[in-house]
Enzyme design. Structure first.
Site, mmCIF file in Angstrom:
data_model
loop_
_atom_site.group_PDB
_atom_site.id
_atom_site.type_symbol
_atom_site.label_atom_id
_atom_site.label_comp_id
_atom_site.label_asym_id
_atom_site.label_seq_id
_atom_site.Cartn_x
_atom_site.Cartn_y
_atom_site.Cartn_z
ATOM 1 N N CYS A 56 0.822 -1.207 0.000
ATOM 2 C CA CYS A 56 0.000 0.000 0.000
ATOM 3 C C CYS A 56 0.860 1.263 0.000
ATOM 4 O O CYS A 56 1.703 1.431 0.882
ATOM 5 C CB CYS A 56 -0.909 -0.009 1.233
ATOM 6 S SG CYS A 56 -1.797 1.539 1.488
ATOM 7 N N TRP A 89 -7.576 -7.097 5.359
ATOM 8 C CA TRP A 89 -6.158 -7.429 5.478
ATOM 9 C C TRP A 89 -5.941 -8.522 6.529
ATOM 10 O O TRP A 89 -6.387 -8.396 7.660
ATOM 11 C CB TRP A 89 -5.351 -6.208 5.888
ATOM 12 C CG TRP A 89 -5.392 -5.050 4.935
ATOM 13 C CD1 TRP A 89 -6.192 -3.947 5.029
ATOM 14 C CD2 TRP A 89 -4.599 -4.866 3.755
ATOM 15 N NE1 TRP A 89 -5.944 -3.087 3.989
ATOM 16 C CE2 TRP A 89 -4.965 -3.621 3.189
ATOM 17 C CE3 TRP A 89 -3.607 -5.625 3.130
ATOM 18 C CZ2 TRP A 89 -4.388 -3.120 2.029
ATOM 19 C CZ3 TRP A 89 -3.024 -5.128 1.971
ATOM 20 C CH2 TRP A 89 -3.411 -3.899 1.435
ATOM 21 N N ARG A 117 -14.112 0.432 4.361
ATOM 22 C CA ARG A 117 -12.968 -0.437 4.107
ATOM 23 C C ARG A 117 -12.015 -0.374 5.298
ATOM 24 O O ARG A 117 -11.878 0.666 5.946
ATOM 25 C CB ARG A 117 -12.231 -0.002 2.836
ATOM 26 C CG ARG A 117 -12.962 -0.320 1.552
ATOM 27 C CD ARG A 117 -12.114 0.018 0.327
ATOM 28 N NE ARG A 117 -11.875 1.451 0.169
ATOM 29 C CZ ARG A 117 -10.715 2.043 0.355
ATOM 30 N NH1 ARG A 117 -9.643 1.344 0.744
ATOM 31 N NH2 ARG A 117 -10.584 3.346 0.173
ATOM 32 N N THR A 119 -8.558 0.043 6.301
ATOM 33 C CA THR A 119 -7.404 0.568 5.586
ATOM 34 C C THR A 119 -6.138 0.559 6.432
ATOM 35 O O THR A 119 -6.175 0.602 7.661
ATOM 36 C CB THR A 119 -7.662 2.013 5.123
ATOM 37 O OG1 THR A 119 -7.896 2.849 6.267
ATOM 38 C CG2 THR A 119 -8.877 2.077 4.200
ATOM 39 N N TYR A 183 -5.427 6.549 -8.796
ATOM 40 C CA TYR A 183 -6.600 5.757 -8.410
ATOM 41 C C TYR A 183 -7.849 6.263 -9.131
ATOM 42 O O TYR A 183 -8.716 5.482 -9.535
ATOM 43 C CB TYR A 183 -6.809 5.802 -6.899
ATOM 44 C CG TYR A 183 -5.870 4.907 -6.135
ATOM 45 C CD1 TYR A 183 -6.241 3.615 -5.772
ATOM 46 C CD2 TYR A 183 -4.592 5.334 -5.787
ATOM 47 C CE1 TYR A 183 -5.385 2.780 -5.076
ATOM 48 C CE2 TYR A 183 -3.717 4.512 -5.097
ATOM 49 C CZ TYR A 183 -4.122 3.234 -4.751
ATOM 50 O OH TYR A 183 -3.259 2.407 -4.069
#
Length: 308
Positions: A56, A89, A117, A119, A183
């Site tokens: 990331c 994750w 999400r 993150t 993105y």
């Protein structure tokens, strides 16, 4: 005791971050409490742990700054697996501090009603047993300011007071035009949205190429927060964004000044040792199956990152 659900924990669908015109609109950060002296979460050695991914770019910044400033023994780190599923994750082998297997468990332990999400990066307060922040722009600034008493003796001043206004202004341009711009191009759901985003990406690269044609770093000769924010996007550009996100007008290696600058940063251990091209490529190509349905990870590109 951590909050868990008997059913599968689902991540926020990409569609929830897509506007009616097909533009990608990044979700806001849910946890934005500051770590600061005199606050509920004061800076203390051993009290906090960063959850990050080598894949990331937003987390990559935190890993770079932690090493540049010599904070490895002050703030712990847990690295998540680069391949993410509907549970978010995964932490290989379980987290040694909290015992959780998925980062989502820490989000839900802090806010059982969280629906976004999960993150990285995010910071866990070991004493308070809660997530303090997933506000990625602020995390590196916190390491540079609130944790200054524990910086290594010869650590760089990445956020000098005299340059903060200039750094903040350039950081906004880099974020909008490049960090988030790639993105917006990659997740665009209309031709107009894509054209708008990709034009902005390359206008920003052109501007940075001109800026770096007569200086070593973005604000002169010394490393700053702006360099840390730019590098992760450059490191991923030719390997991922050029093909996967359709940012294919030019490659990073087609920009002489930017390419020399990126290799110069990569030669610094804190940048090089936190750059894992294998994890980067596996994450993007295997996880973002809405863009790459086959999950096939392409070979190459074969690029020599050694300084010229």
């Amino acid at each position: 005791m951590f909050y868990t659900r008997s059913r599968t924990v689902g991540s926020m669908k990409l569609e929830k971050e897509t506007s009616e015109t097909g533009r990608f609109v990044r979700q806001p950060n849910r946890f934005t409490t500051r770590i600061e002296a005199g606050g509920a979460h004061p800076p203390e050695p051993g009290r906090y742990r960063i959850y990050a991914s080598y894949a990331c770019p937003w987390a990559h910044r935190s890993l770079i700054v932690r090493e540049l400033l010599g904070l490895q023994d002050v703030i712990g780190v847990t690295i998540v697996d680069p391949i993410r599923d509907e549970r978010g994750w995964r932490i290989p082998g379980g987290d040694p501090v909290t015992g959780v297997e998925f980062l989502s468990e820490l989000y839900l332990a802090t806010d059982p009603d969280y629906q976004g999400r999960y993150t990285v990066p995010c910071v866990w307060d070991i004493t308070a047993k809660r997530l303090v922040t997933n506000d990625y722009p602020q995390i590196t600034l916190t390491l540079e300011t609130a944790f200054a008493p524990w910086h290594a003796e010869h650590a760089p001043d990445l956020y000098p007071e005299a340059l903060r206004a200039e750094i903040d202004a350039l950081n906004e341009v880099i974020f909008d035009g490049l960090n988030n711009g790639v993105y917006q191009a990659g997740f665009a759901r209309s031709q107009a949205a894509y054209d708008e985003a990709v034009t902005k990406v390359f206008a920003t690269l052109d501007m940075l190429e001109e800026r770096l044609s007569h200086r070593r770093r973005l604000h002169g000769d010394e490393l700053t927060e702006s360099d840390v924010r730019l590098y992760p996007t450059l490191a991923r550009f030719d390997a991922v964004y050029h093909s996967h996100f359709k940012c294919s007008v030019r490659r990073l290696i087609d920009y002489p000044a930017l390419w020399a600058y990126a290799r110069d940063l990569h030669a610094i251990p804190a940048f090089r040792d936190t750059t894992d091209f294998d994890q980067i490529k596996r994450h993007y190509f295997m996880t973002q199956t809405n863009i790459n349905p086959s999950g096939i990870v392409p070979r190459g590109p074969e690029i020599d990152w050694a300084p010229a």
